[in-house]
Design an enzyme around this catalytic site. Structure first.
Site, PDB file in Angstrom:
ATOM      1  N   LYS A  14      34.608  40.679  48.633  1.00  8.51           N
ATOM      2  CA  LYS A  14      35.017  41.934  49.288  1.00  8.51           C
ATOM      3  C   LYS A  14      33.836  42.907  49.432  1.00  8.51           C
ATOM      4  O   LYS A  14      33.605  43.450  50.502  1.00  8.51           O
ATOM      5  CB  LYS A  14      36.149  42.614  48.505  1.00  8.51           C
ATOM      6  N   ARG A  89      45.800  47.765  44.287  1.00 10.27           N
ATOM      7  CA  ARG A  89      45.918  46.559  43.480  1.00 10.27           C
ATOM      8  C   ARG A  89      47.322  46.406  42.899  1.00 10.27           C
ATOM      9  O   ARG A  89      47.582  45.436  42.187  1.00 10.27           O
ATOM     10  CB  ARG A  89      44.928  46.642  42.311  1.00 10.27           C
ATOM     11  N   ARG A 128      27.560  35.792  38.809  1.00  5.89           N
ATOM     12  CA  ARG A 128      27.284  37.214  38.989  1.00  5.89           C
ATOM     13  C   ARG A 128      27.017  37.891  37.633  1.00  5.89           C
ATOM     14  O   ARG A 128      26.175  38.767  37.518  1.00  5.89           O
ATOM     15  CB  ARG A 128      28.494  37.876  39.688  1.00  5.89           C
ATOM     16  N   ARG A 134      27.651  43.227  34.080  1.00  6.90           N
ATOM     17  CA  ARG A 134      29.066  43.587  33.951  1.00  6.90           C
ATOM     18  C   ARG A 134      29.719  42.757  32.856  1.00  6.90           C
ATOM     19  O   ARG A 134      29.776  41.541  32.943  1.00  6.90           O
ATOM     20  CB  ARG A 134      29.790  43.355  35.285  1.00  6.90           C
ATOM     21  N   ARG A 146      41.706  38.231  34.606  1.00  5.46           N
ATOM     22  CA  ARG A 146      41.687  39.010  35.856  1.00  5.46           C
ATOM     23  C   ARG A 146      42.378  38.247  36.978  1.00  5.46           C
ATOM     24  O   ARG A 146      43.075  38.834  37.807  1.00  5.46           O
ATOM     25  CB  ARG A 146      40.244  39.350  36.241  1.00  5.46           C
TER      26      ARG A 146
HETATM   27  P1  ADP Z   1      36.389  42.604  41.167  1.00  2.69           P
HETATM   28  O1  ADP Z   1      36.978  42.730  42.547  1.00  2.69           O
HETATM   29  O2  ADP Z   1      35.117  41.842  41.141  1.00  2.69           O
HETATM   30  O3  ADP Z   1      37.403  42.188  40.144  1.00  2.69           O
HETATM   31  P2  ADP Z   1      36.099  45.471  40.964  1.00  2.69           P
HETATM   32  O4  ADP Z   1      34.695  45.898  40.922  1.00  2.69           O
HETATM   33  O5  ADP Z   1      36.886  45.719  42.202  1.00  2.69           O
HETATM   34  O6  ADP Z   1      35.986  43.960  40.593  1.00  2.69           O
HETATM   35  O7  ADP Z   1      36.931  46.088  39.745  1.00  2.69           O
HETATM   36  C1  ADP Z   1      36.519  45.911  38.419  1.00  2.69           C
HETATM   37  C2  ADP Z   1      37.641  46.344  37.472  1.00  2.69           C
HETATM   38  O8  ADP Z   1      37.958  47.743  37.676  1.00  2.69           O
HETATM   39  C3  ADP Z   1      38.979  45.619  37.650  1.00  2.69           C
HETATM   40  O9  ADP Z   1      39.021  44.379  36.959  1.00  2.69           O
HETATM   41  C4  ADP Z   1      39.949  46.666  37.062  1.00  2.69           C
HETATM   42  O10 ADP Z   1      39.949  46.643  35.660  1.00  2.69           O
HETATM   43  C5  ADP Z   1      39.360  47.990  37.512  1.00  2.69           C
HETATM   44  N1  ADP Z   1      39.931  48.402  38.811  1.00  2.69           N
HETATM   45  C6  ADP Z   1      39.293  48.429  40.007  1.00  2.69           C
HETATM   46  N2  ADP Z   1      40.129  48.851  40.979  1.00  2.69           N
HETATM   47  C7  ADP Z   1      41.334  49.072  40.385  1.00  2.69           C
HETATM   48  C8  ADP Z   1      42.612  49.480  40.851  1.00  2.69           C
HETATM   49  N3  ADP Z   1      42.830  49.733  42.146  1.00  2.69           N
HETATM   50  N4  ADP Z   1      43.618  49.607  39.952  1.00  2.69           N
HETATM   51  C9  ADP Z   1      43.416  49.369  38.657  1.00  2.69           C
HETATM   52  N5  ADP Z   1      42.255  48.959  38.149  1.00  2.69           N
HETATM   53  C10 ADP Z   1      41.213  48.807  38.996  1.00  2.69           C
END
Ligand code: ADP
Length: 191
Positions: A14, A89, A128, A134, A146
């Site tokens: 994404k 999400r 990654r 991270r 996740r």
């Molecule tokens: P990825 O898409 O690689 O899992 P992101 O960088 O989008 O990672 O998000 C990392 C973390 O941040 C998620 O695993 C979650 O814990 C938190 N997070 C991100 N966006 C949301 C959201 N919309 N609602 C709840 N938690 C979120």
């Protein structure tokens, strides 16, 4: 205006694709993951709260995430549209987004879901994790958690927008420019 949700499991590309789309369509990219990492990097109260969930591979509570997203949207009113990445999400987040956009006379134009299988995701995220620093990418059980959270809490968002015919699936395997072209083909038709 064109408001896109870039959707898909963690590690589906994404963020990578959002960069291409921002350039081509001049949209504002809002990544809740990036916003949380910024807050965590600065040890803000919001960042400290988010950290305890993120490092376990859990979702940050909706009220925290929705509040942060609203602030970002409200701070950038004069844009051609938004690319939401990593948000919504959960279905309550989708409902909150619809309400927020409606208040501005706007709506979600489309949800574009990058389709990538579980094993590819685990491989990509572990890779990654070697360089991203991270914590949520460096441990296989956190990554699997996740993926499970994505399946149980996040995939219903695809169905939510499918009800109004806004959801589309896009093959997320292949070269980055090939996937970009698949997205362009769909978005060009929306305009
Ligand atoms: P990825 O898409 O690689 O899992 P992101 O960088 O989008 O990672 O998000 C990392 C973390 O941040 C998620 O695993 C979650 O814990 C938190 N997070 C991100 N966006 C949301 C959201 N919309 N609602 C709840 N938690 C979120």
């Amino acid at each position: 205006m064109i408001n896109l949700i870039l959707f898909g499991p963690p590690g589906s590309g994404k963020g990578t694709q959002a960069k291409n789309l921002v350039r081509r369509y001049e949209l504002l990219h809002i990544s809740t993951g990036d916003l949380f990492r910024y807050e965590m990097g600065n040890d803000t109260p919001l960042g400290l709260k988010a950290k305890s969930y993120i490092e376990k591979g859990q979702l940050v509570p909706d009220e925290v995430t929705i509040g942060m997203l609203k602030n970002k949207v409200d701070a950038n009113p004069k844009v051609k549209g938004y690319i939401f990445d990593g948000f919504p999400r959960t279905v309550p987040q989708a409902e909150a987004l619809d309400k927020l956009l409606k208040g501005k006379g706007q709506e979600v134009t489309a949800l574009l879901a990058l389709d990538v299988d579980d094993e590819e995701i685990v491989t990509r995220l572990l890779e990654r994790g070697k360089t991203s620093g991270r914590k949520d990418d460096s441990n296989e059980s956190t990554i699997r958690n996740r993926i499970e959270v994505y399946k149980s809490e996040t995939t219903p968002v695809f169905d939510y927008y499918a009800k109004s015919d806004k959801s589309q699936m896009i093959k997320g395997l292949g070269l980055i420019p090939t996937i970009a072209k698949r997205l362009y083909r769909v978005i060009d038709k929306l305009k």
